[in-house]
Design a protein around this motif. Sequence first.
Motif, PDB file in Angstrom:
ATOM      1  N   LYS A 266      23.196  18.122 -23.212  1.00 29.22           N
ATOM      2  CA  LYS A 266      22.406  17.953 -24.440  1.00 29.22           C
ATOM      3  C   LYS A 266      21.148  17.122 -24.202  1.00 29.22           C
ATOM      4  N   GLY A 267      21.043  16.486 -23.044  1.00 27.96           N
ATOM      5  CA  GLY A 267      19.856  15.702 -22.733  1.00 27.96           C
ATOM      6  C   GLY A 267      20.007  14.221 -22.988  1.00 27.96           C
ATOM      7  N   ASP A 268      21.192  13.790 -23.415  1.00 25.47           N
ATOM      8  CA  ASP A 268      21.429  12.366 -23.646  1.00 25.47           C
ATOM      9  C   ASP A 268      21.841  11.742 -22.313  1.00 25.47           C
ATOM     10  N   LEU A 269      20.836  11.367 -21.518  1.00 27.48           N
ATOM     11  CA  LEU A 269      21.115  10.901 -20.162  1.00 27.48           C
ATOM     12  C   LEU A 269      21.841   9.561 -20.156  1.00 27.48           C
ATOM     13  N   GLU A 270      21.438   8.644 -21.043  1.00 29.02           N
ATOM     14  CA  GLU A 270      22.090   7.333 -21.086  1.00 29.02           C
ATOM     15  C   GLU A 270      23.551   7.475 -21.501  1.00 29.02           C
ATOM     16  N   GLY A 271      23.785   8.262 -22.560  1.00 28.32           N
ATOM     17  CA  GLY A 271      25.163   8.459 -23.016  1.00 28.32           C
ATOM     18  C   GLY A 271      26.016   9.148 -21.969  1.00 28.32           C
ATOM     19  N   ALA A 272      25.452  10.151 -21.305  1.00 26.62           N
ATOM     20  CA  ALA A 272      26.207  10.856 -20.273  1.00 26.62           C
ATOM     21  C   ALA A 272      26.556   9.922 -19.123  1.00 26.62           C
ATOM     22  N   ARG A 273      25.585   9.058 -18.730  1.00 25.33           N
ATOM     23  CA  ARG A 273      25.859   8.145 -17.626  1.00 25.33           C
ATOM     24  C   ARG A 273      27.013   7.200 -17.968  1.00 25.33           C
ATOM     25  N   LYS A 274      26.994   6.679 -19.189  1.00 23.08           N
ATOM     26  CA  LYS A 274      28.066   5.758 -19.587  1.00 23.08           C
ATOM     27  C   LYS A 274      29.424   6.458 -19.572  1.00 23.08           C
ATOM     28  N   LYS A 275      29.464   7.698 -20.026  1.00 24.63           N
ATOM     29  CA  LYS A 275      30.738   8.422 -20.066  1.00 24.63           C
ATOM     30  C   LYS A 275      31.224   8.759 -18.657  1.00 24.63           C
ATOM     31  N   PHE A 276      30.292   9.135 -17.766  1.00 29.03           N
ATOM     32  CA  PHE A 276      30.703   9.409 -16.386  1.00 29.03           C
ATOM     33  C   PHE A 276      31.201   8.132 -15.704  1.00 29.03           C
ATOM     34  N   GLU A 277      30.529   7.002 -15.987  1.00 29.99           N
ATOM     35  CA  GLU A 277      30.983   5.732 -15.410  1.00 29.99           C
ATOM     36  C   GLU A 277      32.367   5.350 -15.949  1.00 29.99           C
ATOM     37  N   ALA A 278      32.591   5.589 -17.259  1.00 27.25           N
ATOM     38  CA  ALA A 278      33.926   5.311 -17.824  1.00 27.25           C
ATOM     39  C   ALA A 278      34.980   6.211 -17.191  1.00 27.25           C
ATOM     40  N   PHE A 279      34.603   7.459 -16.936  1.00 27.49           N
ATOM     41  CA  PHE A 279      35.528   8.390 -16.288  1.00 27.49           C
ATOM     42  C   PHE A 279      35.916   7.888 -14.897  1.00 27.49           C
ATOM     43  N   LEU A 280      34.911   7.427 -14.127  1.00 23.24           N
ATOM     44  CA  LEU A 280      35.197   6.940 -12.779  1.00 23.24           C
ATOM     45  C   LEU A 280      36.007   5.650 -12.796  1.00 23.24           C
ATOM     46  N   THR A 281      35.797   4.842 -13.844  1.00 28.32           N
ATOM     47  CA  THR A 281      36.586   3.610 -13.940  1.00 28.32           C
ATOM     48  C   THR A 281      38.071   3.936 -14.118  1.00 28.32           C
ATOM     49  N   GLN A 282      38.358   4.949 -14.931  1.00 28.25           N
ATOM     50  CA  GLN A 282      39.757   5.315 -15.187  1.00 28.25           C
ATOM     51  C   GLN A 282      40.338   6.189 -14.067  1.00 28.25           C
ATOM     52  N   TYR A 283      39.493   7.115 -13.536  1.00 31.86           N
ATOM     53  CA  TYR A 283      40.010   8.084 -12.560  1.00 31.86           C
ATOM     54  C   TYR A 283      39.058   8.137 -11.354  1.00 31.86           C
ATOM     55  N   PRO A 284      39.124   7.142 -10.478  1.00 35.08           N
ATOM     56  CA  PRO A 284      38.178   7.099  -9.352  1.00 35.08           C
ATOM     57  C   PRO A 284      38.509   8.070  -8.228  1.00 35.08           C
ATOM     58  N   HIS A 285      39.726   8.626  -8.201  1.00 29.38           N
ATOM     59  CA  HIS A 285      40.130   9.460  -7.068  1.00 29.38           C
ATOM     60  C   HIS A 285      40.758  10.757  -7.557  1.00 29.38           C
ATOM     61  N   THR A 286      39.957  11.568  -8.221  1.00 26.91           N
ATOM     62  CA  THR A 286      40.419  12.886  -8.648  1.00 26.91           C
ATOM     63  C   THR A 286      39.476  13.943  -8.079  1.00 26.91           C
ATOM     64  N   GLU A 287      39.817  15.195  -8.329  1.00 28.10           N
ATOM     65  CA  GLU A 287      38.967  16.279  -7.837  1.00 28.10           C
ATOM     66  C   GLU A 287      37.606  16.301  -8.527  1.00 28.10           C
ATOM     67  N   SER A 289      36.041  13.425  -9.500  1.00 27.44           N
ATOM     68  CA  SER A 289      35.380  12.123  -9.363  1.00 27.44           C
ATOM     69  C   SER A 289      34.049  12.244  -8.630  1.00 27.44           C
ATOM     70  N   ASP A 290      33.998  13.075  -7.556  1.00 20.57           N
ATOM     71  CA  ASP A 290      32.727  13.226  -6.841  1.00 20.57           C
ATOM     72  C   ASP A 290      31.677  13.899  -7.717  1.00 20.57           C
ATOM     73  N   ASN A 291      32.129  14.833  -8.584  1.00 19.88           N
ATOM     74  CA  ASN A 291      31.184  15.468  -9.514  1.00 19.88           C
ATOM     75  C   ASN A 291      30.613  14.441 -10.486  1.00 19.88           C
ATOM     76  N   ALA A 292      31.492  13.588 -11.030  1.00 16.73           N
ATOM     77  CA  ALA A 292      31.032  12.578 -11.982  1.00 16.73           C
ATOM     78  C   ALA A 292      30.021  11.637 -11.327  1.00 16.73           C
ATOM     79  N   GLN A 293      30.313  11.224 -10.088  1.00 15.55           N
ATOM     80  CA  GLN A 293      29.387  10.339  -9.386  1.00 15.55           C
ATOM     81  C   GLN A 293      28.043  11.032  -9.136  1.00 15.55           C
ATOM     82  N   PHE A 294      28.073  12.318  -8.812  1.00 14.84           N
ATOM     83  CA  PHE A 294      26.832  13.071  -8.582  1.00 14.84           C
ATOM     84  C   PHE A 294      25.993  13.144  -9.859  1.00 14.84           C
TER      85      PHE A 294
END
Length: 374
Positions: A266-287, A289-294
């Motif tokens: 949707k173009g909300d870069l700040e919101g997307a970054r926060k959600k991806f960071e929250a995802f990595l905080t909860q699930y740092p080692h999933t299939e 996780s590398d996508n979220a970090q990218f």
Amino acid sequence: MNLKGWLITETQWNPLYERTEKRMKKRFLRGWILSGMIFLLGCATTQDVRILDREIRRLESQWAQTQNRDQKEKEELRKELSTLRGELSPLKQEVSSLRSELSSETQKLKADLLLRLESLQTETRILSTGIEEYKEYLRRPTREVDRLKGEVEARVRTLEERGKSQDEHFREMAIRMKGIEEQLKAIEARWRGHEDRLKTNEDRLKGSDERLKGIEERLKGIEAKLVTKPSEAEKPPLLEEKVSDWKSLSARIGDLYREAYETFQKGDLEGARKKFEAFLTQYPHTELSDNAQFWIGETYFLKKDYEKAILEYEKVIVKYPEGDKVPSALLKQGLAFLELGDKTNARTLLRRVIERYPKTEQAEIAKKRLESIK
């Protein structure tokens, strides 16, 4: 042509001829007088008379020769004079025609000069009128010129201020670039360490594969000994609980990742970054996780914060070396360095993509970008 300087006319020839004839007569008379005096004095001898006769005959001969020669010269001069007169007539006609032509040319030149003089006088009057008008214009107030000068000075001051701010920005960028270069050096050192560890792990995996083969052979022997399989009812209930727990966990992971990715689209870069960071905080080692970090790196790249994007892409490479986003992360690192103007590091990373992942789409993109770098 003027012929008077060298042409001997008949009137000039006659006095010359007369003077020559008079001299000859005087000589002849002198001879006769001399002979008469000698005869009268009675002192002359026969020998003297003979001498006088010879002298008289010689003088007569000279007189005759002189007359003949003079007559011939006179005839030749008359012929030459008539020839020159014949040549003089066409020359006179030519001079007359030249005079007439010169007169007509002179008249034409006079008329042309008069026309030019009139045109020059007209232009002079026009120019004098224009000069007077220009002088009158210069006497008017120069308000417009003053206004333009003020605007130009204001713009110059604005440009100078912008130049100063840009210089400061460039200095800050240089400092940041130095920091990034130091970080890159540290990252490269870490990368080399990871490569060494990967080689060690590969060696260990080879040994593990051999051990697994032995275990598989032992399991086959055990399965051969088993005659019957346990029924469904005999399965341990703990296994069913674990499977159901894993399914619910996968659903939660997928929903959280999907929500972050939709926010990014949707173009909300700040919101997307926060959600991806929250995802990595909860699930740092999933299939995923590398996508979220990218995608965290992509949010910085799209905001043109290329330094942070490079660091986030590096986390993909270091934390998830076996993930499918490593080629994309390397490629985007190279493009980020290219945007920062660091062509050396950009070339290095793009070549690394081509060497390590030659058959991927990222390698094709890297080849094209390498060709465009000068």
